[in-house]
Each structure stands twice: as structure tokens, then as C-alpha cells.
Design a protein around this motif. Structure first.
Motif, PDB file in Angstrom:
ATOM      1  N   VAL A 180     -56.006   2.529 -16.762  1.00 19.29           N
ATOM      2  CA  VAL A 180     -54.550   2.295 -15.838  1.00 19.29           C
ATOM      3  C   VAL A 180     -53.397   1.761 -16.887  1.00 19.29           C
ATOM      4  N   LEU A 181     -53.653   1.247 -18.114  1.00 16.70           N
ATOM      5  CA  LEU A 181     -52.439   1.092 -18.684  1.00 16.70           C
ATOM      6  C   LEU A 181     -51.986   2.327 -19.351  1.00 16.70           C
ATOM      7  N   ARG A 182     -52.975   3.169 -19.746  1.00 18.23           N
ATOM      8  CA  ARG A 182     -52.289   4.534 -20.354  1.00 18.23           C
ATOM      9  C   ARG A 182     -51.757   5.374 -19.408  1.00 18.23           C
ATOM     10  N   GLU A 183     -52.489   5.677 -18.089  1.00 19.02           N
ATOM     11  CA  GLU A 183     -51.731   6.355 -17.101  1.00 19.02           C
ATOM     12  C   GLU A 183     -50.649   5.883 -16.305  1.00 19.02           C
ATOM     13  N   PHE A 184     -50.630   4.683 -15.737  1.00 21.79           N
ATOM     14  CA  PHE A 184     -49.666   4.187 -15.182  1.00 21.79           C
ATOM     15  C   PHE A 184     -48.490   3.308 -15.950  1.00 21.79           C
ATOM     16  N   GLY A 185     -48.845   3.027 -16.928  1.00 26.01           N
ATOM     17  CA  GLY A 185     -47.728   2.316 -17.760  1.00 26.01           C
ATOM     18  C   GLY A 185     -47.297   3.486 -18.899  1.00 26.01           C
ATOM     19  N   ALA A 245     -47.880  -1.255 -15.120  1.00 24.90           N
ATOM     20  CA  ALA A 245     -49.214  -0.580 -14.877  1.00 24.90           C
ATOM     21  C   ALA A 245     -50.161  -1.227 -13.819  1.00 24.90           C
ATOM     22  N   ILE A 246     -50.312  -2.332 -14.136  1.00 29.27           N
ATOM     23  CA  ILE A 246     -50.994  -3.356 -13.228  1.00 29.27           C
ATOM     24  C   ILE A 246     -50.411  -3.364 -11.947  1.00 29.27           C
ATOM     25  N   ARG A 247     -49.280  -3.676 -11.969  1.00 32.95           N
ATOM     26  CA  ARG A 247     -48.587  -3.681 -10.489  1.00 32.95           C
ATOM     27  C   ARG A 247     -48.795  -2.395  -9.634  1.00 32.95           C
ATOM     28  N   ILE A 248     -48.787  -1.237 -10.394  1.00 30.89           N
ATOM     29  CA  ILE A 248     -48.935  -0.005  -9.676  1.00 30.89           C
ATOM     30  C   ILE A 248     -50.314   0.153  -9.223  1.00 30.89           C
ATOM     31  N   ALA A 249     -51.183  -0.181 -10.110  1.00 31.60           N
ATOM     32  CA  ALA A 249     -52.594  -0.309  -9.810  1.00 31.60           C
ATOM     33  C   ALA A 249     -53.046  -1.023  -8.557  1.00 31.60           C
ATOM     34  N   ILE A 250     -52.588  -2.323  -8.316  1.00 34.57           N
ATOM     35  CA  ILE A 250     -53.275  -3.201  -7.406  1.00 34.57           C
ATOM     36  C   ILE A 250     -52.449  -2.930  -6.316  1.00 34.57           C
ATOM     37  N   MET A 310     -48.185 -10.270  -8.267  1.00 29.21           N
ATOM     38  CA  MET A 310     -47.867  -8.971  -8.285  1.00 29.21           C
ATOM     39  C   MET A 310     -48.029  -8.253  -6.975  1.00 29.21           C
ATOM     40  N   ARG A 311     -48.427  -8.758  -6.045  1.00 30.27           N
ATOM     41  CA  ARG A 311     -48.656  -7.811  -4.796  1.00 30.27           C
ATOM     42  C   ARG A 311     -47.433  -7.790  -3.952  1.00 30.27           C
ATOM     43  N   LEU A 312     -46.982  -6.497  -3.524  1.00 23.48           N
ATOM     44  CA  LEU A 312     -45.797  -6.109  -2.708  1.00 23.48           C
ATOM     45  C   LEU A 312     -45.999  -6.944  -1.671  1.00 23.48           C
ATOM     46  N   ASN A 313     -47.109  -6.958  -0.844  1.00 22.14           N
ATOM     47  CA  ASN A 313     -47.474  -7.757   0.220  1.00 22.14           C
ATOM     48  C   ASN A 313     -48.420  -8.863   0.158  1.00 22.14           C
ATOM     49  N   PRO A 314     -47.907  -9.916  -0.201  1.00 23.15           N
ATOM     50  CA  PRO A 314     -48.873 -11.121  -0.656  1.00 23.15           C
ATOM     51  C   PRO A 314     -49.901 -11.326   0.543  1.00 23.15           C
ATOM     52  N   GLU A 315     -49.763 -11.016   1.725  1.00 21.88           N
ATOM     53  CA  GLU A 315     -50.781 -11.218   2.707  1.00 21.88           C
ATOM     54  C   GLU A 315     -52.012 -10.298   2.932  1.00 21.88           C
ATOM     55  N   THR A 316     -52.006  -9.281   1.955  1.00 17.47           N
ATOM     56  CA  THR A 316     -53.234  -8.455   1.757  1.00 17.47           C
ATOM     57  C   THR A 316     -53.512  -8.081   0.335  1.00 17.47           C
ATOM     58  N   GLY A 317     -54.862  -7.527   0.164  1.00 19.18           N
ATOM     59  CA  GLY A 317     -55.112  -7.199  -1.257  1.00 19.18           C
ATOM     60  C   GLY A 317     -55.484  -8.453  -2.062  1.00 19.18           C
ATOM     61  N   GLN A 318     -55.797  -8.182  -3.266  1.00 18.72           N
ATOM     62  CA  GLN A 318     -55.968  -9.242  -4.305  1.00 18.72           C
ATOM     63  C   GLN A 318     -54.880  -9.381  -5.224  1.00 18.72           C
ATOM     64  N   PRO A 319     -54.840 -10.513  -5.667  1.00 20.40           N
ATOM     65  CA  PRO A 319     -53.704 -10.842  -6.718  1.00 20.40           C
ATOM     66  C   PRO A 319     -54.144 -10.100  -8.035  1.00 20.40           C
ATOM     67  N   GLU A 344     -49.514   2.095  -5.647  1.00 20.31           N
ATOM     68  CA  GLU A 344     -48.342   2.509  -5.210  1.00 20.31           C
ATOM     69  C   GLU A 344     -48.094   4.171  -5.295  1.00 20.31           C
ATOM     70  N   LEU A 345     -48.633   4.636  -6.364  1.00 18.20           N
ATOM     71  CA  LEU A 345     -48.750   6.133  -6.417  1.00 18.20           C
ATOM     72  C   LEU A 345     -49.362   6.802  -5.567  1.00 18.20           C
ATOM     73  N   GLU A 346     -50.454   6.280  -4.877  1.00 19.60           N
ATOM     74  CA  GLU A 346     -51.282   6.957  -3.729  1.00 19.60           C
ATOM     75  C   GLU A 346     -50.404   6.851  -2.642  1.00 19.60           C
ATOM     76  N   GLY A 347     -49.969   5.625  -2.216  1.00 20.88           N
ATOM     77  CA  GLY A 347     -48.764   5.450  -1.356  1.00 20.88           C
ATOM     78  C   GLY A 347     -47.686   6.338  -1.243  1.00 20.88           C
ATOM     79  N   LEU A 348     -46.906   6.709  -2.226  1.00 18.02           N
ATOM     80  CA  LEU A 348     -45.926   7.680  -2.518  1.00 18.02           C
ATOM     81  C   LEU A 348     -46.327   8.796  -2.128  1.00 18.02           C
ATOM     82  N   GLU A 349     -47.442   9.403  -2.590  1.00 20.13           N
ATOM     83  CA  GLU A 349     -47.927  10.830  -2.410  1.00 20.13           C
ATOM     84  C   GLU A 349     -48.190  10.781  -0.779  1.00 20.13           C
ATOM     85  N   LEU A 350     -48.733   9.882  -0.146  1.00 18.57           N
ATOM     86  CA  LEU A 350     -48.879  10.065   1.288  1.00 18.57           C
ATOM     87  C   LEU A 350     -47.338   9.924   2.032  1.00 18.57           C
ATOM     88  N   ALA A 351     -46.510   8.993   1.512  1.00 15.31           N
ATOM     89  CA  ALA A 351     -45.221   9.045   2.361  1.00 15.31           C
ATOM     90  C   ALA A 351     -44.589  10.421   2.005  1.00 15.31           C
TER      91      ALA A 351
END
Length: 301
Positions: free
Chosen positions: A138-143, A197-202, A113-122, A205-212
Motif C-alpha cells: 500500500v505504501l509503495r503503490e499508493f504513496g 497511501a493509508i487514506r487512499i487504501a481505507i 482518515m475516513r471520508l465518511n466517518p459513518e462507514t468503514g473502519q478508521p 479511493e482509486l477503485e471509486g475513481l475508476e468506477l466514477a
């Protein structure tokens, strides 16, 4: 493309390149003096784009996340000179369709589920360690999953027996945790919201969107357009709030009965745009899309 108001000699940013559908449409409207800077966090997308679009002199593609938007544009000398920024949020169809990426449970694959498989944890590693209460949140808020607590408990019990390694294993655990009546009456698979929800969390994504979004407001040229396509309510809410904060003064309150001098940095352009029945029939993945458009004040009339 009409929302971006593409001009032949303009400078544009495709902040979510994907497989280049939007990029190609922008390039088709640019003249020799136009410029398109694209970015994507997925190294596979970047490799594809450089091979497919490498002959376009107006085009440059960078391997980075759009949360780095301001720094990238500063390094390119484009701060305050961008005529349009496009963000097409979420995962792309090639990512969804590749079972090796772990975004979908239609075909079993590694639980990545990583957008960039070279960073972070699966996702498999994250699910091994996350606390039950945090997983339910996470499931409640992001999903927006109403059975978040039941599903979180089921995942914790399952991982005690054996680590969850594949998308099929996780989907089966989630499906078994959802009441049968609710699963039968739902229009989507019981695991859909949890996977989202799990994809967004790992991926943060939402923090990145706010910054962008905050950075996009600052790097646009006068008259420049911000166009954002979102696919679920959490994303759309952040986009709506960012545009409102940049275009409307904060409401007065007892502590601040008179609003401070406010200079708008954006103005809304039209109403949110959604796909019609014909588009949804041709492309079912578009059914939840919502596009919002805003413009930096000060451009030509």
C-alpha cells in the motif's frame, strides 16, 4: 468553469461538493432553468451545503460517494442529460485542517482518515490488522514511498508494543523509520506519502475513481463535458487512461491485427492544465493540481 462550458439552462453535477466553492461558481452562471446536482461522501460537507445553499432552487445535494454516480443520476432521471461533470479529487481543506478527522499530522488527532466517518473502519483499526507485506505494498503503490518496507516493519513493531491511536504517534513512527539523510533532503515531511497511501487504501479511493470515471462517460449528454482535477500521479494516471480508452481505439496486436470498429465516447479538450506560479503562491495546496477535460461527441458545433 470555462472547461465545464456552463450554460444558463444546463444540467451539471458536482461530484465532490466539499465546501461548495465550485458549486457556488456553477450556480452563479445558471439561470432559472438550470440545474446542479451535487454529491459528497462526507456528512459534514452535506450538512454544511444544505444549510448554506438550501435557498437555491436549482440546487440539490445528496449524501453519497461518486462511485454511485450512474445509479444516482438514473434515480434522478438525468442519465444522458448531464451537460457537465466536475470531480475535484482527494480531501478538502476543511478535512485536512480538522485534527479530529485524522488526515493530517500537523496537529495530533485520532487516527481516522475516513471520508465518511459513518462507514468503514478508521485507519487505527486497519493498521492493527493489516499484514506487513500488504502494508508495504500500500505504501509503495499508493504513496510511491521508496522506504515502504522499512516503514511497514516499523509500524508492525510499534503496534506490537501498543496500538497506534493518534496521527502524531503514527507520524513519529514513520519519521523514525526514514533514513535521516533522506528526511533532511526531502521537500515534504517523511510521513506525508504514507498518510496519503493509508487514506487512499481505507477509503478505496482509486477503485471509486475508476468506477466514477467509467460511469461519467455513459451519463453525459452529447456535447457534455467531464472535468477532473487530480492532485497526485496515481489519480491523474487513471483519469488519463479513462479518457484515452474512451477516445482512442485500442492498438492493434498480433492477436488482433485489425482493430474492431471503434466509436469514440469522449474526445480530449486541450492539454492538461496546471496552476501557475501566482496561483501556487496564493494557494500552496494547488501546486500539484492537474486538470483534464474531455467532451462527449455529438454536441452542437
Amino acid at each position: 468553469m470555462d472547461a465545464l462550458n456552463v450554460r444558463e439552462n444546463g444540467c451539471y453535477v458536482d461530484a465532490t461538493f466539499g465546501r461548495g466553492g465550485h458549486a457556488r461558481a456553477i450556480l452563479d452562471r445558471l439561470g432559472p432553468d438550470g440545474r446542479l446536482l451535487a454529491m459528497d461522501a462526507d456528512p459534514e460537507a452535506v450538512a454544511f451545503g444544505r444549510e448554506r445553499f438550501g435557498d437555491w432552487p436549482q440546487f440539490r445535494l445528496l449524501h453519497c460517494n461518486f462511485r454511485e454516480l450512474a445509479a444516482v443520476l438514473e434515480s434522478e432521471g438525468l442519465t444522458g442529460r448531464v451537460d457537465g461533470i466536475l470531480m475535484d479529487l482527494g480531501v478538502s481543506s476543511p478535512q485536512l485542517d480538522d485534527p479530529a478527522r485524522g488526515f493530517s499530522f500537523q496537529r495530533s488527532g485520532p487516527l481516522d482518515m475516513r471520508l465518511n466517518p459513518e462507514t468503514g473502519q478508521p485507519a487505527s483499526v486497519w493498521l492493527e490488522a493489516v499484514a506487513e507485506q500488504e502494508l508495504a505494498r500500500v505504501l509503495r503503490e499508493f504513496g510511491e514511498e521508496r522506504f515502504a518496507r522499512r516503514i511497514a516493519r516499523a509500524i508492525v513493531i510499534a503496534r506490537m508494543r501498543a496500538p497506534l491511536r493518534t496521527t502524531a504517534e503514527l507520524a513519529a513512527v514513520i519519521e523514525a523509520a526514514v533514513p535521516v539523510a533522506a528526511a533532511r533532503s526531502a521537500r515534504i515531511h517523511p510521513a506525508t506519502r504514507s498518510f496519503q497511501a493509508i487514506r487512499i487504501a481505507i477509503n478505496g479511493e482509486l477503485e471509486g475513481l475508476e468506477l466514477a470515471l467509467a460511469q461519467a462517460v455513459e451519463v453525459l449528454a452529447p456535447g457534455g463535458r467531464l472535468v477532473v482535477i487530480s492532485f497526485h500521479s496515481l489519480e491523474d494516471r487513471l483519469v488519463k487512461q479513462a479518457i484515452r480508452a474512451a477516445s482512442e481505439p485500442p492498438p492493434a496486436s498480433r492477436r488482433r491485427p485489425q482493430a474492431e470498429t471503434f466509436v469514440p465516447r469522449l474526445r480530449r479538450v486541450g492539454r492538461p492544465i496546471t496552476p501557475g506560479p501566482a496561483e501556487c503562491a496564493a494557494n500552496p495546496r494547488a501546486r500539484s493540481a492537474r486538470m483534464r477535460v474531455a467532451e462527449r461527441p455529438g454536441g452542437p458545433a
